[in-house]
Enzyme design. Structure first.
Site, PDB file in Angstrom:
ATOM      1  N   SER A 111       9.125  45.143  69.543  1.00  0.00           N
ATOM      2  CA  SER A 111       9.884  43.914  70.332  1.00  0.00           C
ATOM      3  C   SER A 111       9.277  43.590  71.550  1.00  0.00           C
ATOM      4  CB  SER A 111      11.475  43.651  70.079  1.00  0.00           C
ATOM      5  OG  SER A 111      11.889  43.960  68.756  1.00  0.00           O
ATOM      6  N   ILE A 138       0.132  47.703  60.316  1.00  0.00           N
ATOM      7  CA  ILE A 138      -0.738  46.647  60.339  1.00  0.00           C
ATOM      8  C   ILE A 138      -1.160  45.932  58.972  1.00  0.00           C
ATOM      9  CG2 ILE A 138      -3.027  45.729  61.255  1.00  0.00           C
ATOM     10  CD1 ILE A 138      -0.797  46.478  63.595  1.00  0.00           C
ATOM     11  N   GLU A 167       1.771  31.664  64.087  1.00  0.00           N
ATOM     12  CA  GLU A 167       2.378  32.604  63.102  1.00  0.00           C
ATOM     13  C   GLU A 167       3.763  32.390  62.586  1.00  0.00           C
ATOM     14  OE1 GLU A 167       1.659  36.864  64.177  1.00  0.00           O
ATOM     15  OE2 GLU A 167       3.108  37.424  62.667  1.00  0.00           O
ATOM     16  N   GLN A 195      31.100  26.997  36.070  1.00  0.00           N
ATOM     17  CA  GLN A 195      31.100  26.320  37.520  1.00  0.00           C
ATOM     18  C   GLN A 195      30.670  27.271  38.674  1.00  0.00           C
ATOM     19  OE1 GLN A 195      34.672  23.937  38.133  1.00  0.00           O
ATOM     20  NE2 GLN A 195      33.823  22.385  36.947  1.00  0.00           N
ATOM     21  N   GLN A 221      22.127  37.659  41.623  1.00  0.00           N
ATOM     22  CA  GLN A 221      23.546  37.276  40.931  1.00  0.00           C
ATOM     23  C   GLN A 221      23.513  36.973  39.869  1.00  0.00           C
ATOM     24  OE1 GLN A 221      25.471  39.588  42.604  1.00  0.00           O
ATOM     25  NE2 GLN A 221      27.312  38.968  41.426  1.00  0.00           N
ATOM     26  N   GLY A 275      22.732  42.290  35.558  1.00  0.00           N
ATOM     27  CA  GLY A 275      22.055  43.617  35.567  1.00  0.00           C
ATOM     28  C   GLY A 275      20.347  43.277  35.338  1.00  0.00           C
ATOM     29  N   GLU A 325      16.458  38.888  65.942  1.00  0.00           N
ATOM     30  CA  GLU A 325      17.105  38.764  67.476  1.00  0.00           C
ATOM     31  C   GLU A 325      16.279  38.385  68.416  1.00  0.00           C
ATOM     32  OE1 GLU A 325      16.889  41.205  65.091  1.00  0.00           O
ATOM     33  OE2 GLU A 325      19.149  41.223  64.648  1.00  0.00           O
TER      34      GLU A 325
HETATM   35  C1  LIG Z   1       5.358  45.287  56.327  1.00  0.00           C
HETATM   36  C2  LIG Z   1       5.423  44.999  57.858  1.00  0.00           C
HETATM   37  C3  LIG Z   1       4.059  44.111  58.116  1.00  0.00           C
HETATM   38  C4  LIG Z   1       3.810  43.960  59.601  1.00  0.00           C
HETATM   39  N1  LIG Z   1       2.532  43.501  59.860  1.00  0.00           N
HETATM   40  C5  LIG Z   1       2.198  43.294  61.262  1.00  0.00           C
HETATM   41  C6  LIG Z   1       0.765  43.042  61.561  1.00  0.00           C
HETATM   42  O1  LIG Z   1       0.086  42.668  60.744  1.00  0.00           O
HETATM   43  N2  LIG Z   1       0.504  42.967  62.969  1.00  0.00           N
HETATM   44  C7  LIG Z   1       1.504  43.671  63.876  1.00  0.00           C
HETATM   45  O2  LIG Z   1       0.904  43.768  65.113  1.00  0.00           O
HETATM   46  N3  LIG Z   1       2.490  43.914  63.565  1.00  0.00           N
HETATM   47  C8  LIG Z   1       3.153  43.952  62.104  1.00  0.00           C
HETATM   48  N4  LIG Z   1       4.205  44.165  62.373  1.00  0.00           N
HETATM   49  C9  LIG Z   1       5.131  44.837  63.145  1.00  0.00           C
HETATM   50  C10 LIG Z   1       6.416  43.754  63.402  1.00  0.00           C
HETATM   51  O3  LIG Z   1       5.962  42.542  64.169  1.00  0.00           O
HETATM   52  C11 LIG Z   1       7.525  44.495  64.016  1.00  0.00           C
HETATM   53  O4  LIG Z   1       7.932  45.566  63.124  1.00  0.00           O
HETATM   54  C12 LIG Z   1       8.326  43.813  64.663  1.00  0.00           C
HETATM   55  O5  LIG Z   1       7.889  43.017  65.913  1.00  0.00           O
HETATM   56  C13 LIG Z   1       9.612  44.513  65.246  1.00  0.00           C
HETATM   57  O6  LIG Z   1       9.290  45.732  65.995  1.00  0.00           O
HETATM   58  P1  LIG Z   1      10.013  47.185  65.624  1.00  0.00           P
HETATM   59  O7  LIG Z   1       9.686  47.382  64.120  1.00  0.00           O
HETATM   60  O8  LIG Z   1       9.146  48.037  66.436  1.00  0.00           O
HETATM   61  O9  LIG Z   1      11.447  47.251  65.940  1.00  0.00           O
HETATM   62  P2  LIG Z   1      12.032  47.210  67.376  1.00  0.00           P
HETATM   63  O10 LIG Z   1      11.316  46.525  68.375  1.00  0.00           O
HETATM   64  O11 LIG Z   1      12.033  48.548  67.583  1.00  0.00           O
HETATM   65  O12 LIG Z   1      13.571  46.611  67.105  1.00  0.00           O
HETATM   66  C14 LIG Z   1      14.735  47.303  66.396  1.00  0.00           C
HETATM   67  C15 LIG Z   1      15.894  46.686  66.525  1.00  0.00           C
HETATM   68  O13 LIG Z   1      15.959  46.092  67.750  1.00  0.00           O
HETATM   69  C16 LIG Z   1      16.273  44.920  68.010  1.00  0.00           C
HETATM   70  N5  LIG Z   1      16.018  44.528  69.376  1.00  0.00           N
HETATM   71  C17 LIG Z   1      14.877  44.990  70.119  1.00  0.00           C
HETATM   72  N6  LIG Z   1      14.777  44.457  71.297  1.00  0.00           N
HETATM   73  C18 LIG Z   1      16.014  43.729  71.395  1.00  0.00           C
HETATM   74  C19 LIG Z   1      16.496  42.942  72.590  1.00  0.00           C
HETATM   75  N7  LIG Z   1      15.763  42.788  73.732  1.00  0.00           N
HETATM   76  N8  LIG Z   1      17.879  42.252  72.067  1.00  0.00           N
HETATM   77  C20 LIG Z   1      18.555  42.493  70.932  1.00  0.00           C
HETATM   78  N9  LIG Z   1      17.803  43.226  69.748  1.00  0.00           N
HETATM   79  C21 LIG Z   1      16.720  43.762  70.124  1.00  0.00           C
HETATM   80  C22 LIG Z   1      15.318  44.265  67.132  1.00  0.00           C
HETATM   81  O14 LIG Z   1      15.653  42.872  66.824  1.00  0.00           O
HETATM   82  C23 LIG Z   1      15.523  45.258  65.785  1.00  0.00           C
HETATM   83  O15 LIG Z   1      16.664  44.847  65.200  1.00  0.00           O
HETATM   84  C24 LIG Z   1       4.636  44.380  60.556  1.00  0.00           C
HETATM   85  C25 LIG Z   1       5.871  45.007  60.277  1.00  0.00           C
HETATM   86  C26 LIG Z   1       5.938  45.210  59.093  1.00  0.00           C
HETATM   87  C27 LIG Z   1       7.480  45.965  58.572  1.00  0.00           C
END
Ligand SMILES: Cc1cc2nc3c(=O)[nH]c(=O)nc-3n(C[C@H](O)[C@H](O)[C@H](O)COP(=O)(O)OP(=O)(O)OC[C@H]3O[C@@H](n4cnc5c(N)ncnc54)[C@H](O)[C@@H]3O)c2cc1C
Length: 405
Positions: free
Chosen positions: A147, A173, A258, A295, A359, A363, A390
């Site tokens: 994030s 990625i 995006e 229903q 749902q 099953g 978030e």
């Molecule tokens: C299948 C998949 C494909 C992806 N593809 C790409 C890609 O092609 N390129 C790329 O660059 N990235 C990619 N991503 C990465 C994706 O963008 C990140 O997973 C995402 O931005 C969240 O980062 P994180 O997983 O590190 O979660 P974190 O940032 O660690 O967040 C964990 C939790 O904390 C919450 N949180 C964090 N900060 C705050 C805040 N300030 N306030 C409140 N809550 C907060 C988050 O909302 C989340 O619920 C991919 C991810 C997945 C799973």
């Protein structure tokens, strides 16, 4: 339970949308027809084996489905963002994992290169990315930077003569394991924080680049996901995209587009889930009646329909607003909030639709091989990728309250 290889001719879910032009309706219809015929039959194997259909992806280029937003002089289709969203909506109905791979290639990588790279880089990379010869990806997220992708970014790029040396890693990625060309962000001036980030085009053959691991997912299986590692990775200075330390504008503008583009992915999945629920409810009998006669089942269908229709309306409205976003635009203001709102709404609505679709199937819906179960496992990712729910709320409230995230 056997997987259908050719989908049944289901009911038409929605009349042509009043706000789509005749050309747009034609784009959606022909992409739908293509995806149903060519991409749907691949979905079960992709889901089962995390299999990458390399040939089918390359064929998208032959069919004119790659480089949708790129001008024809670089080999693209010369269409707009809205058109590319309609293609994605159609792909998502029949093979959402391929839809995810497609959007990572066509929007995150190709569209960003077209919008931000100089003429030399455009001419070098876009033709191959548009023909299907090359697969693209975008690397922003890192193990310690999700994030807070910009603030916590650890990957660095140090200039040494006519090269930069990249060191660090990127996580989750999409297309990472199969990508030939990657748009990657790294800090060229770490002491300047987000203002010290630059964007680079990396080729998979560059010395010092490697795919550290291919990751196994619960959903969107078959779209390939990787951890990438850069160890003194040598990148020619000519592969800098935009200006040195100017990467933040590339990231923020790209992220708005995006987000606008993830909403049609949600929409296509939700449309297909509703279609499956409609079909099943009219064939499954209990208590001597079709379950669609109950229903409580009718209420679910009605609620799913409302979720799909509101998603469609909002998705198209925001895409129309983002369609002509100028290069470097976005990342702030109304469009920043609107695109965050669009993907937030669409992903949550899709999750509700998927839950009710399972749902309705009882099953059957819980069995891994069923199509509705495959769709159900698409839940959650679109609340996480492209900024979590978030973070989307922080963006929206920040714009409302005049705060900078
Ligand atoms: C299948 C998949 C494909 C992806 N593809 C790409 C890609 O092609 N390129 C790329 O660059 N990235 C990619 N991503 C990465 C994706 O963008 C990140 O997973 C995402 O931005 C969240 O980062 P994180 O997983 O590190 O979660 P974190 O940032 O660690 O967040 C964990 C939790 O904390 C919450 N949180 C964090 N900060 C705050 C805040 N300030 N306030 C409140 N809550 C907060 C988050 O909302 C989340 O619920 C991919 C991810 C997945 C799973």
């Amino acid at each position: 339970m056997s997987e259908l290889t050719t989908p049944p001719a289901g009911p038409t879910l929605a009349p042509p949308s009043f706000d789509l032009s005749a050309d747009q309706q034609e784009t959606l219809a022909s992409a739908d027809e293509y995806a149903r015929r060519e991409l749907y039959p691949l979905a079960a194997r992709m889901d089962k084996e995390e299999w990458w259909p390399a040939e089918a992806f390359a064929n998208l280029g032959t069919q004119g489905y790659l480089g949708i937003t790129v001008p024809e002089r670089y080999g693209g289709a010369g269409a707009d963002l809205f058109t590319s969203a309609l293609v994605l909506q159609a792909f998502a109905r029949w093979n959402h994992a391929l839809g995810l791979a497609w959007v990572a290639h066509d929007n995150l990588c190709v569209n960003n290169i077209y919008r931000n790279a100089n003429e030399e880089l455009r001419r070098r990379y876009l033709p191959g990315l548009c023909s299907g010869e090359l697969v693209g990806a975008l690397g922003l997220t890192e193990p310690g930077a999700g994030s807070d992708a910009l603030g916590s970014m650890r990957t660095t790029a140090r200039r040494q003569g006519d090269h930069y040396l990249l060191n660090g890693s990127k996580l989750y990625i999409t297309n990472g394991p199969v990508a030939d060309v990657l748009l990657v962000y790294a800090k060229t001036a770490p002491e300047r924080g987000p203002q010290g980030i630059s964007a680079f085009i990396i080729e998979k053959e560059f010395e010092g680049f490697r795919v550290a691991q291919k990751l196994t997912k619960m959903g969107f299986r078959g779209s390939q996901t990787a951890e990438l590692v850069f160890t003194d990775c040598r990148v020619p200075t000519a592969n800098l995209v935009g200006s040195e330390n100017g990467g933040v504008a590339v990231v923020m503008s790209g992220l708005d587009l995006e987000r606008a583009m993830i909403a049609p992915l949600c929409l296509g999945i939700a449309e297909r889930a509703l279609e499956l629920a409609l079909e099943y409810s009219q064939s499954r009998e209990q208590f001597g009646r079709k379950i669609a006669e109950f229903q409580m089942i009718q209420a679910k269908l009605a609620e799913m329909y409302v979720a799909v229709e509101t998603t469609r309306t909002f998705t198209y409205r925001v895409l129309a607003a983002a369609n002509d976003l100028e290069i470097g635009g976005g990342g702030r203001g109304h469009i920043h909030a609107l695109t965050a709102a669009s993907v937030m709404y669409a992903s949550e609505a899709m999750n509700r639709v998927l839950s009710e679709a399972v749902q309705v199937h009882g099953g059957t819906g819980y069995i891994w091989e069923s199509e509705v179960n495959r769709l159900f496992r698409a839940t959650k990712l679109l609340e996480i990728g492209a900024g979590t729910t978030e973070v989307r709320k922080l963006i929206i409230s920040g714009e409302l309250l005049g705060r900078v995230l």
